[in-house]
Design a protein around this motif. Structure first.
Motif, PDB file in Angstrom:
ATOM      1  N   UNK A 227       0.839  -1.204   0.000  1.00 22.91           N
ATOM      2  CA  UNK A 227       0.000   0.000   0.000  1.00 22.91           C
ATOM      3  C   UNK A 227       0.868   1.246   0.000  1.00 22.91           C
ATOM      4  N   UNK A 228       1.911   1.245   0.831  1.00 22.28           N
ATOM      5  CA  UNK A 228       2.788   2.408   0.927  1.00 22.28           C
ATOM      6  C   UNK A 228       3.466   2.708  -0.395  1.00 22.28           C
ATOM      7  N   UNK A 229       4.034   1.700  -1.055  1.00 18.34           N
ATOM      8  CA  UNK A 229       4.718   1.939  -2.320  1.00 18.34           C
ATOM      9  C   UNK A 229       3.757   2.418  -3.407  1.00 18.34           C
ATOM     10  N   UNK A 230       2.584   1.824  -3.466  1.00 19.78           N
ATOM     11  CA  UNK A 230       1.618   2.246  -4.476  1.00 19.78           C
ATOM     12  C   UNK A 230       1.098   3.651  -4.178  1.00 19.78           C
TER      13      UNK A 230
ATOM     14  N   UNK B 194      -1.314   8.569 -13.111  1.00 17.71           N
ATOM     15  CA  UNK B 194      -0.835   7.457 -12.294  1.00 17.71           C
ATOM     16  C   UNK B 194      -1.582   6.146 -12.505  1.00 17.71           C
ATOM     17  N   UNK B 195      -2.749   6.174 -13.139  1.00 20.64           N
ATOM     18  CA  UNK B 195      -3.485   4.937 -13.402  1.00 20.64           C
ATOM     19  C   UNK B 195      -3.272   4.400 -14.820  1.00 20.64           C
ATOM     20  N   UNK B 196      -2.414   5.056 -15.582  1.00 23.49           N
ATOM     21  CA  UNK B 196      -2.128   4.612 -16.944  1.00 23.49           C
ATOM     22  C   UNK B 196      -1.430   3.246 -16.912  1.00 23.49           C
ATOM     23  N   UNK B 197      -2.045   2.203 -17.449  1.00 21.58           N
ATOM     24  CA  UNK B 197      -1.433   0.864 -17.390  1.00 21.58           C
ATOM     25  C   UNK B 197      -0.156   0.748 -18.205  1.00 21.58           C
ATOM     26  N   UNK B 198       0.098   1.734 -19.082  1.00 19.08           N
ATOM     27  CA  UNK B 198       1.298   1.711 -19.908  1.00 19.08           C
ATOM     28  C   UNK B 198       2.403   2.600 -19.346  1.00 19.08           C
ATOM     29  N   UNK B 199       2.206   3.124 -18.127  1.00 16.38           N
ATOM     30  CA  UNK B 199       3.221   3.955 -17.501  1.00 16.38           C
ATOM     31  C   UNK B 199       4.463   3.146 -17.161  1.00 16.38           C
ATOM     32  N   UNK B 200       5.571   3.851 -16.945  1.00 16.22           N
ATOM     33  CA  UNK B 200       6.832   3.163 -16.636  1.00 16.22           C
ATOM     34  C   UNK B 200       6.882   2.716 -15.181  1.00 16.22           C
ATOM     35  N   UNK B 201       6.678   3.659 -14.257  1.00 19.55           N
ATOM     36  CA  UNK B 201       6.733   3.348 -12.830  1.00 19.55           C
ATOM     37  C   UNK B 201       5.575   4.052 -12.120  1.00 19.55           C
ATOM     38  N   UNK B 202       4.389   3.512 -12.285  1.00 21.59           N
ATOM     39  CA  UNK B 202       3.224   4.117 -11.639  1.00 21.59           C
ATOM     40  C   UNK B 202       2.308   3.022 -11.082  1.00 21.59           C
ATOM     41  N   UNK B 203       1.165   3.434 -10.584  1.00 23.68           N
ATOM     42  CA  UNK B 203       0.231   2.484  -9.983  1.00 23.68           C
ATOM     43  C   UNK B 203      -0.441   1.635 -11.057  1.00 23.68           C
ATOM     44  N   UNK B 204      -0.821   2.278 -12.148  1.00 20.77           N
ATOM     45  CA  UNK B 204      -1.576   1.592 -13.190  1.00 20.77           C
ATOM     46  C   UNK B 204      -0.854   0.396 -13.777  1.00 20.77           C
ATOM     47  N   UNK B 205       0.434   0.526 -14.018  1.00 17.53           N
ATOM     48  CA  UNK B 205       1.172  -0.589 -14.617  1.00 17.53           C
ATOM     49  C   UNK B 205       1.287  -1.773 -13.661  1.00 17.53           C
ATOM     50  N   UNK B 206       1.403  -1.503 -12.362  1.00 20.82           N
ATOM     51  CA  UNK B 206       1.433  -2.591 -11.378  1.00 20.82           C
ATOM     52  C   UNK B 206       0.094  -3.313 -11.346  1.00 20.82           C
TER      53      UNK B 206
ATOM     54  N   UNK C 291       3.750  10.178 -11.148  1.00 21.86           N
ATOM     55  CA  UNK C 291       3.208  10.294 -12.509  1.00 21.86           C
ATOM     56  C   UNK C 291       1.803  10.872 -12.402  1.00 21.86           C
ATOM     57  N   UNK C 292       1.585  12.005 -13.062  1.00 19.76           N
ATOM     58  CA  UNK C 292       0.258  12.643 -13.016  1.00 19.76           C
ATOM     59  C   UNK C 292      -0.809  11.697 -13.559  1.00 19.76           C
TER      60      UNK C 292
END
Length: 481
Positions: free
Chosen positions: A426-429, A439-451, A436-437
């Motif tokens: 939870x903390x890391x996410x 942050x839910x973009x699944x194609x982001x490099x290091x954001x919540x969406x890609x995880x 990343x503005x």
């Protein structure tokens, strides 16, 4: 299955080789420097006991009792409904293997360049940029993977023989570099920073969370790697002693690496210390460390020793990841050579994007780094399904164990470890929301969406395949019984 380590010494060295990796040498010094120095060490040692050692005991017990890879072990210890959890552990470690061979390749490349004098008079930034923008990372990725596969080709015998050479040599190299660092004029400032805690700083929750993260990432606890090597333990092996030895041995290497890096930084370029430790793992290792060695008498020699030690650490950790994936396939019915060639082909193919793109590398490192925390949680759940007191009394404190573990371990696995795993994820996410503005973009490099996207795909597939995984594991369970 007749394969066994020939001695406790062989098991210890192989398992230390698994645990001691690049994270000890390049991530630990950077994290300890940016999180309070000595204050961080206090929290770091606490979580060695509260996270790493308890999970290591679970893994040693699972591997020794089941004599199966992660999928089969979860089926035997927790039940057929939990095959997907063992599959997750295997997937997570294997996904890390795909890009870790790239990291090992970087280390081998820099070892060759430093040993041949290619760094003398060169701009380290330019060397790193030209290397990563070329096709050479692909070549070194193949080379590192080939070395790891060649060792695993000979099974546990090959792993043990290589570990008996590389790990003592690695320890010697780190000690030499640490001694050289502390003898530099001004090195005492680095020692003071590293070992003098600011007790008031321990009120900062971030320090504790970073310390827990470092334990989750650099000891190998909860990865399934210890379980894999524990398959080859002799019958009368001391599980608690092995867990404590690996945990404290791994952290001793981290401390020596911290002394080596921070004493060198504070002695040679103290004004740039904040910039150096904030440069990221690759920046610290492949840009700043060569610059610092260039300022040191006989720096070229010590730079070569540094990258030799880093290469040894990377290769021994890579070997354990290859063996984990190979053992899972062997339990599914493959012959060793067939399984190993399949893992090699997958590693070659799925490592290509990370070899050719730092953005893709960072994406995979982020996603599966968080995934390791979920792996730790799954081990705690599986241990609970087996029966914590039964696991403690019959397996952990079983034949060969001179150290008897008390009920404190039961409490840690039942309550503390699951809470730690959830809090870390939870903390890391939550932190990643600020990176990343979109942050839910699944194609982001290091954001919540890609995880979330990659986790969702992996978990859905594993859940759908659970019965199939359990059936394949059931055959292996019967063979091992």
């Amino acid at each position: 299955m007749s394969e066994r380590f020939s001695s406790r010494w062989g098991l210890m060295l192989a398992t230390l080789g698994m645990a001691v990796g690049t994270g000890n040498i390049w991530r630990f010094p950077r994290i300890v420097a940016t999180n309070g120095g000595g204050s961080f060490l206090v929290a770091w040692v606490v979580f060695l006991i509260l996270w790493s050692v308890p999970l290591m005991m679970v893994e040693f017990a699972f591997g020794k009792h089941s004599r199966l890879g992660t999928v089969g072990a979860f089926v035997k210890m927790a039940g057929k409904k939990f095959a997907w959890m063992g599959g997750w552990v295997a997937l997570c470690a294997t996904a890390i293997m795909f890009y870790y061979s790239v990291v090992a390749g970087w280390c081998l490349r820099y070892l060759a360049v430093s040993a041949t004098g290619g760094m003398v008079g060169a701009d380290p930034t330019e060397v790193w940029t030209s290397f990563t923008n070329s096709y050479m990372p692909l070549v070194t990725h193949v080379l590192a993977l080939g070395i790891g596969v060649s060792v695993c080709w000979f099974g546990v015998r090959g792993i043990e023989r290589v570990a008996k050479v590389l790990i003592p040599t690695l320890f010697l190299l780190i000690v030499i570099l640490a001694i050289r660092a502390v003898t530099l004029p001004g090195a005492e400032r680095g020692l003071d920073f590293l070992f003098k805690p600011d007790w008031a700083a321990l009120k900062d929750v971030n320090i504790w969370l970073q310390a827990l993260t470092q334990n989750a990432w650099d000891t190998g606890a909860g990865w399934g790697l210890i379980l894999t090597y524990a398959i080859y333990m002799r019958t009368r092996e001391d599980v608690p002693l092995n867990a404590f030895t690996i945990g404290f041995g791994n952290n001793a290497v981290s401390l020596l690496a911290g002394i080596m890096v921070l004493c060198t930084v504070f002695a040679l370029n103290p004004d740039a210390s904040s910039e150096i430790v904030g440069a990221g793992n690759e920046g610290l290792t492949f840009v700043w460390m060569p610059q610092l060695f260039a300022q040191m008498p006989a720096g070229g020699v010590f730079m070569t020793l540094f990258f030799l030690g880093l290469s040894f650490a990377a290769i021994t950790s890579l070997i354990s990841m290859i063996e984990l994936a190979t053992r899972v396939l062997i339990n599914a019915g493959f012959a060793r050579k067939q399984a190993l060639l399949s893992v090699a082909a997958a590693g070659l193919l799925f490592g290509l994007p990370s070899a050719l793109s730092l953005d893709f590398f960072h994406n995979q490192d982020w996603v599966w780094g968080v995934g390791l925390m979920l792996s730790g949680l799954f081990f705690a759940i599986a241990a609970r399904r087996f029966g914590l007191e039964k696991l403690r009394t019959e397996l952990i404190n079983g034949p060969g164990s001179d150290i008897k573990v008390g009920r404190w371990w039961t409490f840690l696995i039942a309550v503390v470890v699951p809470i730690e795993a959830v809090v870390l994820m939870v903390w890391w996410l939550w932190q990643a929301r600020t990176w990343d503005a979109d942050w839910l973009n699944p194609l982001g490099t290091e954001n919540v969406g890609t995880v979330l996207a990659q986790f969702a795909v992996a978990l859905v597939v594993l859940l759908l395949l659970n019965k199939w995984l359990a059936r394949r594991a059931a055959g292996a369970t019967e063979v091992s019984s």
